[in-house]
Design a protein around this motif. Structure first.
Motif, PDB file in Angstrom:
ATOM      1  N   SER A 178      12.833 -66.614   9.911  1.00 14.98           N
ATOM      2  CA  SER A 178      12.018 -65.667  10.674  1.00 14.98           C
ATOM      3  C   SER A 178      11.856 -66.104  12.128  1.00 14.98           C
ATOM      4  O   SER A 178      11.414 -65.304  12.960  1.00 14.98           O
ATOM      5  N   ALA A 179      12.212 -67.357  12.418  1.00 12.13           N
ATOM      6  CA  ALA A 179      12.155 -67.896  13.790  1.00 12.13           C
ATOM      7  C   ALA A 179      10.765 -67.709  14.399  1.00 12.13           C
ATOM      8  O   ALA A 179      10.615 -67.143  15.485  1.00 12.13           O
ATOM      9  N   GLY A 180       9.764 -68.198  13.693  1.00 13.82           N
ATOM     10  CA  GLY A 180       8.401 -68.080  14.207  1.00 13.82           C
ATOM     11  C   GLY A 180       7.928 -66.641  14.255  1.00 13.82           C
ATOM     12  O   GLY A 180       7.193 -66.245  15.156  1.00 13.82           O
ATOM     13  N   LYS A 196       9.691 -64.005  14.887  1.00 10.15           N
ATOM     14  CA  LYS A 196      10.446 -63.099  15.751  1.00 10.15           C
ATOM     15  C   LYS A 196      11.092 -62.007  14.914  1.00 10.15           C
ATOM     16  O   LYS A 196      11.410 -60.933  15.419  1.00 10.15           O
ATOM     17  N   HIS A 197      11.298 -62.303  13.645  1.00  8.90           N
ATOM     18  CA  HIS A 197      11.786 -61.337  12.660  1.00  8.90           C
ATOM     19  C   HIS A 197      10.680 -61.171  11.623  1.00  8.90           C
ATOM     20  O   HIS A 197      10.684 -61.820  10.581  1.00  8.90           O
ATOM     21  N   PRO A 198       9.699 -60.312  11.921  1.00  5.66           N
ATOM     22  CA  PRO A 198       8.485 -60.269  11.099  1.00  5.66           C
ATOM     23  C   PRO A 198       8.717 -59.893   9.640  1.00  5.66           C
ATOM     24  O   PRO A 198       8.038 -60.418   8.763  1.00  5.66           O
TER      25      PRO A 198
END
Length: 127
Positions: A25-27, A29-31
């Motif tokens: 999810s990269a923090g 960024k891809h909710p």
């Protein structure tokens, strides 16, 4: 009892997938990926709670945390390009040894004296 071990394996597997999705999810960024990871964590905890009906807490948690940590670490190396160092290898070996040692009692288990409150709690929650 076999069903409890299956629930534990499910809990571990679902947690591992959830953790990997949180990384993807990269923090957030891809909710949607992050939300799916969080939902899988909830499912893992639910499955773990079912396993704990029959598996002792100390054994269940040691296996859940140990196997989850080791497999997640290996996924990090395999899928996310993390480096396997000598120290990480030693850490993986320590996790495995810890789980093995917790599953091998040195002497016969001792039961704690049962008080009326303890007996009620066990009757209520260990069905």
């Amino acid at each position: 009892m076999m069903r409890a071990w299956i629930q534990l394996v499910i809990a571990i597997g679902v947690e591992i997938v959830g953790t990997s999705l949180l990384k993807l999810s990269a923090g957030f960024k891809h909710p949607l990926v992050g939300i799916l990871g969080m939902l899988l964590y909830g499912l893992a905890i639910f499955s773990f709670s079912l396993a704990l009906r029959k598996i002792p807490l100390s054994i269940g948690y040691a296996i859940w945390a140990g196997v989850g940590t080791a497999v997640t670490g290996l996924i990090g190396i395999w899928a996310f390009g993390e480096v396997l160092t000598g120290l990480k290898t030693l850490g993986f070996m320590a996790i495995i040894m810890g789980v093995v040692l917790l599953n091998k009692p040195l002497k016969a288990p001792q039961t704690a004296p049962t008080t009326s409150r303890t007996a009620r709690w066990r009757t209520r929650y260990n069905r």
